[in-house]
Design an enzyme around this catalytic site. Structure first.
Site, mmCIF file in Angstrom:
data_model
loop_
_atom_site.group_PDB
_atom_site.id
_atom_site.type_symbol
_atom_site.label_atom_id
_atom_site.label_comp_id
_atom_site.label_asym_id
_atom_site.label_seq_id
_atom_site.Cartn_x
_atom_site.Cartn_y
_atom_site.Cartn_z
ATOM 1 N N GLY A 52 0.826 -1.198 0.000
ATOM 2 C CA GLY A 52 0.000 0.000 0.000
ATOM 3 C C GLY A 52 0.859 1.247 0.000
ATOM 4 O O GLY A 52 0.583 2.198 0.731
ATOM 5 N N HIS A 53 1.913 1.228 -0.827
ATOM 6 C CA HIS A 53 2.812 2.370 -0.925
ATOM 7 C C HIS A 53 3.632 2.279 -2.221
ATOM 8 O O HIS A 53 3.579 1.285 -2.930
ATOM 9 C CB HIS A 53 3.751 2.440 0.282
ATOM 10 C CG HIS A 53 4.696 1.291 0.387
ATOM 11 N ND1 HIS A 53 4.391 0.148 1.102
ATOM 12 C CD2 HIS A 53 5.924 1.079 -0.136
ATOM 13 C CE1 HIS A 53 5.397 -0.703 1.021
ATOM 14 N NE2 HIS A 53 6.344 -0.168 0.255
ATOM 15 N N ALA A 54 4.385 3.338 -2.473
ATOM 16 C CA ALA A 54 5.365 3.374 -3.558
ATOM 17 C C ALA A 54 6.645 3.970 -2.983
ATOM 18 O O ALA A 54 6.627 4.573 -1.905
ATOM 19 C CB ALA A 54 4.859 4.223 -4.724
ATOM 20 N N ARG A 99 2.386 -0.525 -5.024
ATOM 21 C CA ARG A 99 2.203 -1.958 -4.836
ATOM 22 C C ARG A 99 1.335 -2.254 -3.634
ATOM 23 O O ARG A 99 1.408 -1.559 -2.614
ATOM 24 C CB ARG A 99 3.541 -2.676 -4.709
ATOM 25 C CG ARG A 99 4.251 -2.703 -3.358
ATOM 26 C CD ARG A 99 4.937 -1.420 -2.905
ATOM 27 N NE ARG A 99 5.683 -0.706 -3.895
ATOM 28 C CZ ARG A 99 6.955 -0.920 -4.197
ATOM 29 N NH1 ARG A 99 7.659 -1.770 -3.521
ATOM 30 N NH2 ARG A 99 7.547 -0.216 -5.132
#
Length: 140
Positions: A52-54, A99
């Site tokens: 839940g981040h990049a 992702r």
């Protein structure tokens, strides 16, 4: 970052076959960056999601050492889902790709090989912030 999900790719991790059990090795040019951090996810509860981040500067390779899980990838325009289930296959995620990891099977272990040490400033933690980041990168 101008990376798109087209730059995401599966890498073959060398596998040495042996009747006593297989062995895979990550060394030399197995991944396209120098390893700065290695960590792993395990005991993920049923139905839980990770990621839940990049990352702004860091690239990563994800490997399903045991079990399986799915990785949802987004670049601000397109998205795709990749299922990882082989310990000799790594998913290379370059910088600037969102992702989300989900659908973990019981007993799964996700190994992450990272190009950078932990730096909170390198994380984009909300999808709205990610969209703004991608828009500003495309205008550069």
């Amino acid at each position: 970052m101008k990376n798109t999900i087209n730059q995401v790719q599966l890498l073959d991790i060398p596998k040495i076959h042996d009747t006593r059990g297989n062995l895979s090795v990550v060394e030399g040019n197995t991944v396209p960056f120098a390893l700065k951090r290695v960590y792993y996810l395990y005991d993920v509860p049923s139905g839980a999601a990770r990621g839940g981040h990049a990352h702004i500067h860091q690239s990563e390779v994800l490997i399903a050492l045991s079990g399986s899980f799915e990785v949802l990838l987004k670049d601000g325009q397109d998205e795709k889902t990749v299922r990882l289930s082989l310990p000799n296959s790594g998913l290379l995620i370059p910088t600037g790709i969102w992702r989300e990891l989900h659908s973990f099977s019981s007993g799964s272990v996700c190994l992450v090989l990272a190009s950078g040490e932990f730096d909170e400033a390198d994380y984009i933690r909300t999808y709205t912030e990610f969209e703004l980041f991608k828009q500003s990168a495309s205008q550069s």
